[in-house]
Write a protein that holds these residues in place. Structure first.
Motif, mmCIF file in Angstrom:
data_model
loop_
_atom_site.group_PDB
_atom_site.id
_atom_site.type_symbol
_atom_site.label_atom_id
_atom_site.label_comp_id
_atom_site.label_asym_id
_atom_site.label_seq_id
_atom_site.Cartn_x
_atom_site.Cartn_y
_atom_site.Cartn_z
ATOM 1 N N SER A 19 0.827 -1.198 0.000
ATOM 2 C CA SER A 19 0.000 0.000 0.000
ATOM 3 C C SER A 19 0.865 1.252 0.000
ATOM 4 C CB SER A 19 -0.890 -0.001 1.246
ATOM 5 O OG SER A 19 -1.501 1.254 1.432
ATOM 6 N N VAL A 20 0.333 2.315 -0.575
ATOM 7 C CA VAL A 20 1.014 3.601 -0.520
ATOM 8 C C VAL A 20 1.154 4.048 0.931
ATOM 9 C CG1 VAL A 20 -1.067 5.013 -0.772
ATOM 10 C CG2 VAL A 20 1.118 5.904 -1.556
ATOM 11 N N TRP A 21 0.312 3.512 1.804
ATOM 12 C CA TRP A 21 0.329 3.889 3.208
ATOM 13 C C TRP A 21 1.163 2.936 4.052
ATOM 14 C CZ3 TRP A 21 -0.788 8.595 3.088
ATOM 15 C CH2 TRP A 21 -1.816 9.095 2.304
ATOM 16 N N ALA A 22 1.852 1.972 3.448
ATOM 17 C CA ALA A 22 2.688 1.035 4.199
ATOM 18 C C ALA A 22 3.822 1.780 4.899
ATOM 19 C CB ALA A 22 3.263 -0.021 3.261
ATOM 20 N N PHE A 23 4.160 1.334 6.091
ATOM 21 C CA PHE A 23 5.257 1.917 6.863
ATOM 22 C C PHE A 23 6.527 1.118 6.636
ATOM 23 C CE2 PHE A 23 3.798 4.989 10.164
ATOM 24 C CZ PHE A 23 2.498 5.123 9.728
ATOM 25 N N GLU A 24 7.621 1.793 6.423
ATOM 26 C CA GLU A 24 8.941 1.177 6.384
ATOM 27 C C GLU A 24 9.551 1.377 7.775
ATOM 28 O OE1 GLU A 24 10.913 0.598 3.222
ATOM 29 O OE2 GLU A 24 9.156 0.797 1.942
ATOM 30 N N ASP A 25 10.574 0.605 8.110
ATOM 31 C CA ASP A 25 11.239 0.785 9.404
ATOM 32 C C ASP A 25 11.756 2.207 9.562
ATOM 33 O OD1 ASP A 25 10.738 -1.816 10.164
ATOM 34 O OD2 ASP A 25 12.737 -2.554 9.614
ATOM 35 N N ALA A 26 12.286 2.777 8.483
ATOM 36 C CA ALA A 26 12.813 4.148 8.553
ATOM 37 C C ALA A 26 11.707 5.142 8.898
ATOM 38 C CB ALA A 26 13.480 4.532 7.234
ATOM 39 N N ASP A 27 10.498 4.927 8.367
ATOM 40 C CA ASP A 27 9.361 5.797 8.701
ATOM 41 C C ASP A 27 9.077 5.720 10.198
ATOM 42 O OD1 ASP A 27 8.889 6.388 5.946
ATOM 43 O OD2 ASP A 27 7.601 4.619 5.763
ATOM 44 N N THR A 28 8.968 4.498 10.698
ATOM 45 C CA THR A 28 8.649 4.294 12.107
ATOM 46 C C THR A 28 9.712 4.925 12.999
ATOM 47 O OG1 THR A 28 7.518 2.234 11.548
ATOM 48 C CG2 THR A 28 8.103 2.555 13.859
ATOM 49 N N PRO A 105 -7.640 6.777 5.505
ATOM 50 C CA PRO A 105 -7.698 5.447 4.873
ATOM 51 C C PRO A 105 -7.573 4.354 5.941
ATOM 52 C CG PRO A 105 -6.120 6.884 3.747
ATOM 53 C CD PRO A 105 -6.508 7.565 5.028
ATOM 54 N N PRO A 106 -8.444 3.367 5.933
ATOM 55 C CA PRO A 106 -8.391 2.312 6.968
ATOM 56 C C PRO A 106 -7.033 1.630 7.051
ATOM 57 C CG PRO A 106 -10.382 2.103 5.636
ATOM 58 C CD PRO A 106 -9.549 3.170 5.003
ATOM 59 N N GLU A 107 -6.395 1.413 5.878
ATOM 60 C CA GLU A 107 -5.095 0.743 5.915
ATOM 61 C C GLU A 107 -4.030 1.621 6.562
ATOM 62 O OE1 GLU A 107 -6.734 1.591 3.102
ATOM 63 O OE2 GLU A 107 -5.321 2.311 1.591
ATOM 64 N N LEU A 108 -4.167 2.946 6.476
ATOM 65 C CA LEU A 108 -3.225 3.841 7.147
ATOM 66 C C LEU A 108 -3.456 3.805 8.655
ATOM 67 C CD1 LEU A 108 -1.032 5.947 7.360
ATOM 68 C CD2 LEU A 108 -2.705 7.685 6.672
ATOM 69 N N ALA A 109 -4.694 3.810 9.076
ATOM 70 C CA ALA A 109 -4.994 3.732 10.511
ATOM 71 C C ALA A 109 -4.424 2.449 11.096
ATOM 72 C CB ALA A 109 -6.503 3.808 10.743
ATOM 73 N N ALA A 110 -4.617 1.336 10.393
ATOM 74 C CA ALA A 110 -4.118 0.045 10.880
ATOM 75 C C ALA A 110 -2.590 0.021 10.891
ATOM 76 C CB ALA A 110 -4.660 -1.085 10.015
ATOM 77 N N ALA A 111 -1.966 0.528 9.824
ATOM 78 C CA ALA A 111 -0.503 0.535 9.743
ATOM 79 C C ALA A 111 0.097 1.429 10.819
ATOM 80 C CB ALA A 111 -0.056 0.982 8.359
ATOM 81 N N ALA A 112 -0.504 2.583 11.074
ATOM 82 C CA ALA A 112 0.008 3.500 12.095
ATOM 83 C C ALA A 112 -0.121 2.895 13.483
ATOM 84 C CB ALA A 112 -0.719 4.840 12.018
ATOM 85 N N ALA A 113 -1.256 2.260 13.747
ATOM 86 C CA ALA A 113 -1.450 1.633 15.057
ATOM 87 C C ALA A 113 -0.424 0.524 15.271
ATOM 88 C CB ALA A 113 -2.866 1.078 15.173
ATOM 89 N N ALA A 114 -0.185 -0.281 14.246
ATOM 90 C CA ALA A 114 0.799 -1.364 14.351
ATOM 91 C C ALA A 114 2.203 -0.795 14.529
ATOM 92 C CB ALA A 114 0.736 -2.262 13.116
ATOM 93 N N ALA A 115 2.544 0.242 13.768
ATOM 94 C CA ALA A 115 3.878 0.845 13.858
ATOM 95 C C ALA A 115 4.100 1.471 15.230
ATOM 96 C CB ALA A 115 4.061 1.891 12.761
ATOM 97 N N ALA A 116 3.084 2.120 15.778
ATOM 98 C CA ALA A 116 3.222 2.772 17.078
ATOM 99 C C ALA A 116 3.367 1.762 18.206
ATOM 100 C CB ALA A 116 2.018 3.680 17.343
ATOM 101 N N GLN A 117 2.883 0.542 18.000
ATOM 102 C CA GLN A 117 2.970 -0.496 19.035
ATOM 103 C C GLN A 117 4.203 -1.367 18.902
ATOM 104 O OE1 GLN A 117 0.928 -0.763 21.682
ATOM 105 N NE2 GLN A 117 0.043 1.128 20.909
ATOM 106 N N SER A 118 4.796 -1.399 17.715
ATOM 107 C CA SER A 118 5.913 -2.308 17.497
ATOM 108 C C SER A 118 7.189 -1.745 18.093
ATOM 109 C CB SER A 118 6.106 -2.574 16.003
ATOM 110 O OG SER A 118 6.526 -1.393 15.357
#
Length: 168
Positions: A19-28, A105-118
């Motif tokens: 997804s365009v909204w996928a998080f990379e480790d560098a983003d996180t 975007p739902p996929e951004l909300a999910a990706a951000a929540a996962a990134a913030a918890q990882s």
């Protein structure tokens, strides 16, 4: 990179495509450092001024739109996942010319929540932590105060010796 299917409920909707909204480790890593700097008081929330998002150079109306999208509970402050959403929208807009979405975007909300918890990947140390610097400054202050006290004691002893010698 994190596939948009990283949040299992979104798996069928995105068909395992990146997804365009996928998080990379560098983003996180970047967003975590930015959030930690913005939330200096460790309240778990930042306001617009603390967020430093205005440093992006985006016009204020655009930043307000991003803030409104990211602030899912509409309390005028961003939690870590909400902050990651705002940062990611801004970064994707600036670096990849992705249009600002009209809604979260739902996929951004999910990706951000996962990134913030990882947990963050290990990164090389860039020097002492703020706590270590504070401890070092406190130790230096204590050392300076002890040196001043010793100098005062020496001066008092010398003055007493000079007074005793003058009387003799």
């Amino acid at each position: 990179p994190v596939l948009c299917s990283a949040a299992r409920p979104a798996r069928d909707r995105c068909c395992n495509m990146l997804s365009v909204w996928a998080f990379e480790d560098a983003d996180t890593n970047l967003y975590a450092r930015m959030y930690d700097a913005a939330d200096g008081l460790k309240r778990g929330r930042v306001n617009l001024e603390q967020s430093q998002l205005q440093r992006s150079g985006l016009p204020l109306p655009t930043l307000q739109q991003v803030w409104q999208i990211a602030d899912t509970d509409a309390d005028t402050e961003l939690t870590r996942p909400e902050y990651y959403v705002a940062c990611h929208i801004i970064m994707r807009h600036l670096k990849r010319q992705v249009p600002i979405p009209a809604a979260l975007p739902p996929e951004l909300a999910a990706a951000a929540a996962a990134a913030a918890q990882s947990p963050l990947p290990a990164t090389p140390s860039t020097g002492p932590t703020e706590e270590q610097l504070a401890q070092q400054r406190a130790a230096e202050r204590a050392e300076a105060e002890a040196a001043e006290a010793a100098a005062r004691e020496r001066a008092a002893a010398e003055a007493a010796a000079a007074a005793a010698q003058a009387q003799a």
